[in-house]
Design a protein around this motif. Structure first.
Motif, mmCIF file in Angstrom:
data_model
loop_
_atom_site.group_PDB
_atom_site.id
_atom_site.type_symbol
_atom_site.label_atom_id
_atom_site.label_comp_id
_atom_site.label_asym_id
_atom_site.label_seq_id
_atom_site.Cartn_x
_atom_site.Cartn_y
_atom_site.Cartn_z
ATOM 1 N N GLN A 142 0.830 -1.206 0.000
ATOM 2 C CA GLN A 142 0.000 0.000 0.000
ATOM 3 C C GLN A 142 0.867 1.259 0.000
ATOM 4 O O GLN A 142 0.601 2.219 -0.718
ATOM 5 C CB GLN A 142 -0.939 0.008 1.212
ATOM 6 C CG GLN A 142 -1.998 -1.056 1.196
ATOM 7 C CD GLN A 142 -3.051 -0.815 0.129
ATOM 8 O OE1 GLN A 142 -3.245 0.291 -0.318
ATOM 9 N NE2 GLN A 142 -3.715 -1.873 -0.286
ATOM 10 N N GLU A 146 1.217 4.288 -2.969
ATOM 11 C CA GLU A 146 1.140 5.730 -2.693
ATOM 12 C C GLU A 146 2.424 6.436 -3.117
ATOM 13 O O GLU A 146 2.385 7.535 -3.661
ATOM 14 C CB GLU A 146 0.856 5.984 -1.204
ATOM 15 C CG GLU A 146 -0.532 5.572 -0.781
ATOM 16 C CD GLU A 146 -1.625 6.213 -1.634
ATOM 17 O OE1 GLU A 146 -1.572 7.432 -1.866
ATOM 18 O OE2 GLU A 146 -2.529 5.481 -2.065
ATOM 19 N N ARG A 147 3.563 5.812 -2.881
ATOM 20 C CA ARG A 147 4.858 6.406 -3.255
ATOM 21 C C ARG A 147 4.975 6.558 -4.766
ATOM 22 O O ARG A 147 5.428 7.590 -5.272
ATOM 23 C CB ARG A 147 5.995 5.536 -2.711
ATOM 24 C CG ARG A 147 7.382 5.933 -3.144
ATOM 25 C CD ARG A 147 7.779 7.303 -2.616
ATOM 26 N NE ARG A 147 9.110 7.669 -3.040
ATOM 27 C CZ ARG A 147 9.380 8.391 -4.134
ATOM 28 N NH1 ARG A 147 8.404 8.846 -4.879
ATOM 29 N NH2 ARG A 147 10.622 8.676 -4.456
ATOM 30 N N LYS A 149 2.539 6.849 -6.880
ATOM 31 C CA LYS A 149 1.586 7.866 -7.333
ATOM 32 C C LYS A 149 2.165 9.267 -7.190
ATOM 33 O O LYS A 149 1.776 10.183 -7.910
ATOM 34 C CB LYS A 149 0.273 7.764 -6.553
ATOM 35 C CG LYS A 149 -0.590 6.594 -6.974
ATOM 36 C CD LYS A 149 -1.871 6.559 -6.178
ATOM 37 C CE LYS A 149 -2.747 5.394 -6.594
ATOM 38 N NZ LYS A 149 -3.974 5.308 -5.782
ATOM 39 N N GLN A 150 3.105 9.445 -6.253
ATOM 40 C CA GLN A 150 3.722 10.760 -6.042
ATOM 41 C C GLN A 150 4.696 11.122 -7.162
ATOM 42 O O GLN A 150 4.887 12.297 -7.451
ATOM 43 C CB GLN A 150 4.462 10.798 -4.709
ATOM 44 C CG GLN A 150 3.561 10.722 -3.508
ATOM 45 C CD GLN A 150 4.341 10.544 -2.226
ATOM 46 O OE1 GLN A 150 5.576 10.504 -2.229
ATOM 47 N NE2 GLN A 150 3.632 10.410 -1.114
#
Length: 163
Positions: A142, A146-147, A149-150
């Motif tokens: 997870q 998120e990483r 997506k940055q």
């Protein structure tokens, strides 16, 4: 229960949504005042969209409509690779917009490098035009999603086969 969990990072788009966006673009062109009489054609091929129109000005109008219709259908703007504008005879211009699909080797290497540097207990491997990421912890996966997506990669990323 599985001892390791994984997911794939891919770059793809929904072909049917693209077909719908192009159809709506063609409909808009035929009804818009500034584009109605330009005899503009928009053709969707397997790997590219070809636009044939009067001038570079009307070509920009077609781009705006296409981008808007694609965004409304949740298609990323990163799937469009605008080629160079070429003369098509009779004072007309043509442009091929290539459709990007799959993660190139260089981008795959960047993704695996980020994961190797920042997440020690996670494995990443390039498999053709996708990247498989696996770990013993779902929480790590997870955090990795998120990483990633940055980061601003030149392709649209999707996360599939989460198991």
């Amino acid at each position: 229960m599985a001892s390791t969990y994984s997911f794939d990072v891919v770059s793809d788009f929904d072909r049917q949504e693209l077909v719908n966006a192009v159809d709506q673009t063609i409909r808009d062109i035929s009804s818009r005042y500034d584009l109605k009489d330009t005899k503009t054609t928009v053709e969707l091929g397997d790997e590219a969209i070809t636009v044939n129109t009067d001038s570079e000005f009307t070509l920009e109008g077609v781009h705006d409509i296409l981008r808007t219709k694609a965004a409304k259908r949740n298609l990323s703007q990163k799937i469009f690779d605008y080629g160079k504008i070429e003369s098509a005879g009779g004072n007309r211009v043509r442009q091929e917009i290539k459709l990007k699909k799959g993660i190139e080797q260089e981008i795959g290497k960047k993704i695996t490098k980020i994961i190797r540097d920042e997440f020690k207990k996670v494995q990443a491997s390039i498999q053709g035009d996708s990247v498989r990421i696996s770990s013993k912890s779902k929480d790590d996966l997870q955090v990795i999603i998120e990483r990633l997506k940055q980061e601003d990669f030149p392709v649209a990323l999707q996360f599939t086969n989460y198991r």
